[in-house]
Write a protein that holds these residues in place. Structure first.
Motif, PDB file in Angstrom:
ATOM      1  N   GLU A  32       1.114  -1.287   0.060  1.00 41.38           N
ATOM      2  CA  GLU A  32      -0.104   0.063  -0.003  1.00 41.38           C
ATOM      3  C   GLU A  32       1.004   1.255  -0.009  1.00 41.38           C
ATOM      4  O   GLU A  32       1.771   1.261   0.853  1.00 41.38           O
ATOM      5  N   ASP A 255      -5.076  -3.351  -7.355  1.00 39.73           N
ATOM      6  CA  ASP A 255      -6.233  -2.523  -7.012  1.00 39.73           C
ATOM      7  C   ASP A 255      -5.994  -1.059  -7.526  1.00 39.73           C
ATOM      8  O   ASP A 255      -5.836  -0.269  -6.615  1.00 39.73           O
ATOM      9  N   ASP A 405      -5.084   9.489  -2.637  1.00 43.30           N
ATOM     10  CA  ASP A 405      -5.386   7.973  -2.985  1.00 43.30           C
ATOM     11  C   ASP A 405      -5.377   8.006  -4.456  1.00 43.30           C
ATOM     12  O   ASP A 405      -6.222   8.799  -5.056  1.00 43.30           O
TER      13      ASP A 405
HETATM   14  C1  LIG Z   1     -15.096  11.353  -0.941  1.00 40.40           C
HETATM   15  C2  LIG Z   1     -15.692   9.859  -1.175  1.00 40.40           C
HETATM   16  C3  LIG Z   1     -17.008   9.588  -0.947  1.00 40.40           C
HETATM   17  C4  LIG Z   1     -17.253   8.223  -1.177  1.00 40.40           C
HETATM   18  N1  LIG Z   1     -18.628   7.669  -0.399  1.00 40.40           N
HETATM   19  C5  LIG Z   1     -18.948   6.389  -0.549  1.00 40.40           C
HETATM   20  C6  LIG Z   1     -19.888   5.910   0.253  1.00 40.40           C
HETATM   21  O1  LIG Z   1     -20.302   6.703   1.111  1.00 40.40           O
HETATM   22  N2  LIG Z   1     -20.027   4.566   0.247  1.00 40.40           N
HETATM   23  C7  LIG Z   1     -19.617   3.657  -0.690  1.00 40.40           C
HETATM   24  O2  LIG Z   1     -19.986   2.475  -0.723  1.00 40.40           O
HETATM   25  N3  LIG Z   1     -18.504   4.163  -1.556  1.00 40.40           N
HETATM   26  C8  LIG Z   1     -18.099   5.608  -1.323  1.00 40.40           C
HETATM   27  N4  LIG Z   1     -17.201   5.844  -1.986  1.00 40.40           N
HETATM   28  C9  LIG Z   1     -16.485   5.177  -3.264  1.00 40.40           C
HETATM   29  C10 LIG Z   1     -15.702   3.986  -2.514  1.00 40.40           C
HETATM   30  O3  LIG Z   1     -14.813   4.605  -1.451  1.00 40.40           O
HETATM   31  C11 LIG Z   1     -14.929   3.524  -3.475  1.00 40.40           C
HETATM   32  O4  LIG Z   1     -15.543   3.077  -4.736  1.00 40.40           O
HETATM   33  C12 LIG Z   1     -13.989   2.241  -3.124  1.00 40.40           C
HETATM   34  O5  LIG Z   1     -13.045   2.676  -2.069  1.00 40.40           O
HETATM   35  C13 LIG Z   1     -13.260   1.649  -4.126  1.00 40.40           C
HETATM   36  O6  LIG Z   1     -12.212   0.670  -3.446  1.00 40.40           O
HETATM   37  P1  LIG Z   1     -10.863   0.237  -4.359  1.00 40.40           P
HETATM   38  O7  LIG Z   1     -10.137  -0.809  -3.470  1.00 40.40           O
HETATM   39  O8  LIG Z   1     -11.088  -0.155  -5.707  1.00 40.40           O
HETATM   40  O9  LIG Z   1     -10.273   1.537  -4.472  1.00 40.40           O
HETATM   41  P2  LIG Z   1      -9.383   2.820  -3.384  1.00 40.40           P
HETATM   42  O10 LIG Z   1     -10.231   2.659  -1.958  1.00 40.40           O
HETATM   43  O11 LIG Z   1      -9.422   4.035  -3.923  1.00 40.40           O
HETATM   44  O12 LIG Z   1      -8.200   2.022  -2.884  1.00 40.40           O
HETATM   45  C14 LIG Z   1      -6.936   2.040  -3.879  1.00 40.40           C
HETATM   46  C15 LIG Z   1      -5.847   1.717  -3.097  1.00 40.40           C
HETATM   47  O13 LIG Z   1      -4.625   1.552  -3.775  1.00 40.40           O
HETATM   48  C16 LIG Z   1      -3.521   2.571  -3.482  1.00 40.40           C
HETATM   49  N5  LIG Z   1      -2.655   2.543  -4.356  1.00 40.40           N
HETATM   50  C17 LIG Z   1      -2.787   3.005  -5.693  1.00 40.40           C
HETATM   51  N6  LIG Z   1      -1.631   3.166  -6.145  1.00 40.40           N
HETATM   52  C18 LIG Z   1      -0.858   2.217  -5.626  1.00 40.40           C
HETATM   53  C19 LIG Z   1       0.570   1.948  -5.739  1.00 40.40           C
HETATM   54  N7  LIG Z   1       1.349   2.202  -7.150  1.00 40.40           N
HETATM   55  N8  LIG Z   1       1.075   1.274  -5.107  1.00 40.40           N
HETATM   56  C20 LIG Z   1       0.581   1.018  -3.866  1.00 40.40           C
HETATM   57  N9  LIG Z   1      -0.655   1.235  -3.563  1.00 40.40           N
HETATM   58  C21 LIG Z   1      -1.367   2.099  -4.405  1.00 40.40           C
HETATM   59  C22 LIG Z   1      -4.331   3.764  -3.003  1.00 40.40           C
HETATM   60  O14 LIG Z   1      -3.325   4.304  -2.175  1.00 40.40           O
HETATM   61  C23 LIG Z   1      -5.367   2.974  -2.237  1.00 40.40           C
HETATM   62  O15 LIG Z   1      -5.035   2.666  -0.788  1.00 40.40           O
HETATM   63  C24 LIG Z   1     -16.537   7.177  -1.903  1.00 40.40           C
HETATM   64  C25 LIG Z   1     -15.302   7.665  -2.256  1.00 40.40           C
HETATM   65  C26 LIG Z   1     -14.901   8.915  -1.890  1.00 40.40           C
HETATM   66  C27 LIG Z   1     -13.400   9.123  -2.626  1.00 40.40           C
END
Ligand SMILES: Cc1cc2nc3c(=O)[nH]c(=O)nc-3n(C[C@H](O)[C@H](O)[C@H](O)COP(=O)(O)OP(=O)(O)OC[C@H]3O[C@@H](n4cnc5c(N)ncnc54)[C@H](O)[C@@H]3O)c2cc1C
Length: 471
Positions: A32, A255, A405
């Protein structure tokens, strides 16, 4: 199983993928970039000491309804869902609020003339949630397991929110439906925008719109804790700059969104796959503000104090105009605002007697326009005196969000536009698979898309395992 897997990114989808791989017996490292795991499911002191704010997601209809998260012993690792008495309040200019109650029957009664139409639209999916949820949390299947149920859903879901809202005669119900559909980031006259209204309302009645005690971080911490019982490791402050540096792993699950994937691993992919990823489109961004408050928000409509989530945008027509403008790359004077007031229901979020709130509005991707006045104007419209209760605020432009992020490209919180094309082919026809047999994509840029449910990670890891020859 021999072999070793690496998941890049500890967002909800990365952690879900890691758990599936670890459950199958593979040693898994999660790398991460940030110092705290969770991605857009983190809770941080963003304003004043003792005020704990959700950096990204805050309310979890999809988390509570996720077939995968529901299968995990997360309560045993500290996750506790809190339900506000009502799921959602949508205040109107006359000082009342239309409410999305948890109970479908109560919502039906409160919607008056439109109660029967609301009930007829939602009930088939609410009553069959256990069958419905696995169908909507996966790529669109050629042959659904529940064809009649899904045909019924498809007939409504493919329409625009505007078309479906014509079933309602009261402007209040139409306004409620518009706010739900606006979660799509689509214009409300676009196909598929109705699907989002249904996919928001149905879980409200089936599983609620809960918040985790302690904030988003509690869900992330529970996922990390369960992963560690399976032997998986989360290694923070470890950004991956090139997939070439990970040659000691047999399987890579990313991810990440397509743009990042090309950046760190482009040379591992075929020319045509790279081209397809490059054509992936991002959606509108958000402009977000976190507030530390010395008292609850002074809503004109007292009902707003019964709901953790409040939609501020007035009528259907007003919300539709605001969402259409954003889709066309414009900024509006009266944006649709989503607001969450978690401390009313969870005292752990702020010092005794104090409160937190979180609000955002949609803006064109990468917007640099300061929307603070306009966003607060919408809160003041329904809660005069709000500004007097602010102790501190923290403003996040789309670029600020992306800096914390990198998946939030241009402030897009859904991992890419969810129009018809990217609903079917997300991020390409291959979904989780890439042109490299050992590399998979598992972020919200794959089906079923944005939201905290972990199902992108779950399906990506299942596919990777099914194609893995055992090392
Ligand atoms: C302001 C906001 C409000 C939201 N409200 C809601 C809500 O109320 N309810 C809901 O269900 N969803 C909500 N969402 C949407 C939801 O949070 C996302 O759809 C969800 O978190 C996606 O999950 P993910 O694991 O795909 O990506 P993310 O949660 O974005 O996680 C990706 C991770 O990868 C890491 N990463 C990226 N590149 C690299 C790299 N090169 N090396 C190592 N690590 C890396 C990042 O640091 C991050 O930790 C909201 C999002 C935001 C920003």
């Amino acid at each position: 199983m021999s072999g070793k897997a690496c998941v890049i990114g500890a967002g909800p989808n990365g952690l879900a993928a890691a758990i599936v791989l670890a459950q199958a017996g593979l040693p898994v490292d999660v790398l991460e970039a940030e110092s705290v795991p969770g991605g857009a499911a983190r809770t941080l002191e963003l304003t004043l000491p003792g005020f704990r704010h959700d950096f990204g997601s805050a309310v979890y209809p999809l988390g509570a309804g996720s077939p995968f998260f529901s299968s995990l012993p997360l309560a045993g690792h500290g996750l506790e869902w809190i339900h506000s008495p009502a799921a959602l309040a949508h205040p109107l200019d006359d000082g009342t609020a239309v409410m999305l109650e948890r109970d479908l029957g109560e919502t039906r009664d409160s919607l008056g003339i439109d109660g029967p139409a609301w009930d007829k639209l939602m009930r088939p999916f609410v009553e069959r949630w256990v069958e419905f949820a696995p169908e909507i949390f996966r790529p669109l299947p050629f042959i659904p397991r529940h064809p009649w149920l899904m045909a019924r859903f498809g007939m409504v879901a493919l329409q625009s929110a505007g078309a479906v809202a014509r079933r309602f005669r009261s402007p209040c119900t139409r306004a409620l439906f518009a706010g739900l559909a606006a979660h799509s980031f689509l214009s409300l006259d676009e196909p598929l925008s109705a699907a989002f209204a249904i996919l928001m309302a149905v879980p409200a009645h089936a599983v609620g719109w809960p918040i985790p005690r302690g904030g988003a971080q509690s869900l992330t911490n529970a996922l990390c804790a369960f992963l560690s019982t399976l032997g998986g490791k989360v290694i923070t402050s470890s950004p991956v700059h090139s997939l070439a540096a990970l040659s000691n792993y047999d399987l890579l699950l990313c991810d990440l969104t397509p743009r990042q994937l090309i950046k760190i691993g482009g040379q591992r992919f075929s020319e045509s796959y790279r081209r397809r990823l490059g054509r992936y489109r991002y959606g509108a961004g958000v402009f977000k503000v976190d507030y530390a408050l010395h008292a609850p928000i002074p809503w004109n409509a007292p009902d707003c104090l019964r709901a953790a989530t409040v939609h501020l945008g007035g009528s259907f027509e007003e919300i539709a105009a605001s969402e259409k403008a954003v889709r066309l790359g414009q900024h509006v004077d009266r944006p649709f605002v989503l607001l969450v007031q978690p401390s009313l229901f969870d005292s752990s979020r702020a010092p005794a007697g104090k409160h937190t709130a979180w609000a955002y509005c949609h803006v064109p991707n990468g917007s640099k326009v300061d929307m603070l006045e306009k966003l607060e104007g919408q809160i003041e419209r329904f809660a005069p005196g709000f500004r007097d209760r602010i102790l501190a605020r923290r403003v996040f432009s789309p670029a600020d969000l992306e800096s914390m992020d990198s998946n939030l490209v241009g402030g897009d919180i859904g991992g890419g536009t969810m129009d018809l094309r990217q609903f079917l082919f997300r991020p390409t026809r291959r979904h989780y698979a890439t042109s490299a047999r050992d590399i998979y994509i598992c972020s919200a840029s794959t089906p079923p898309g944005g939201g905290v449910h972990g199902m992108c990670g779950y399906h990506a890891a299942k596919l990777a395992l099914s194609r893995w020859d055992g090392g």
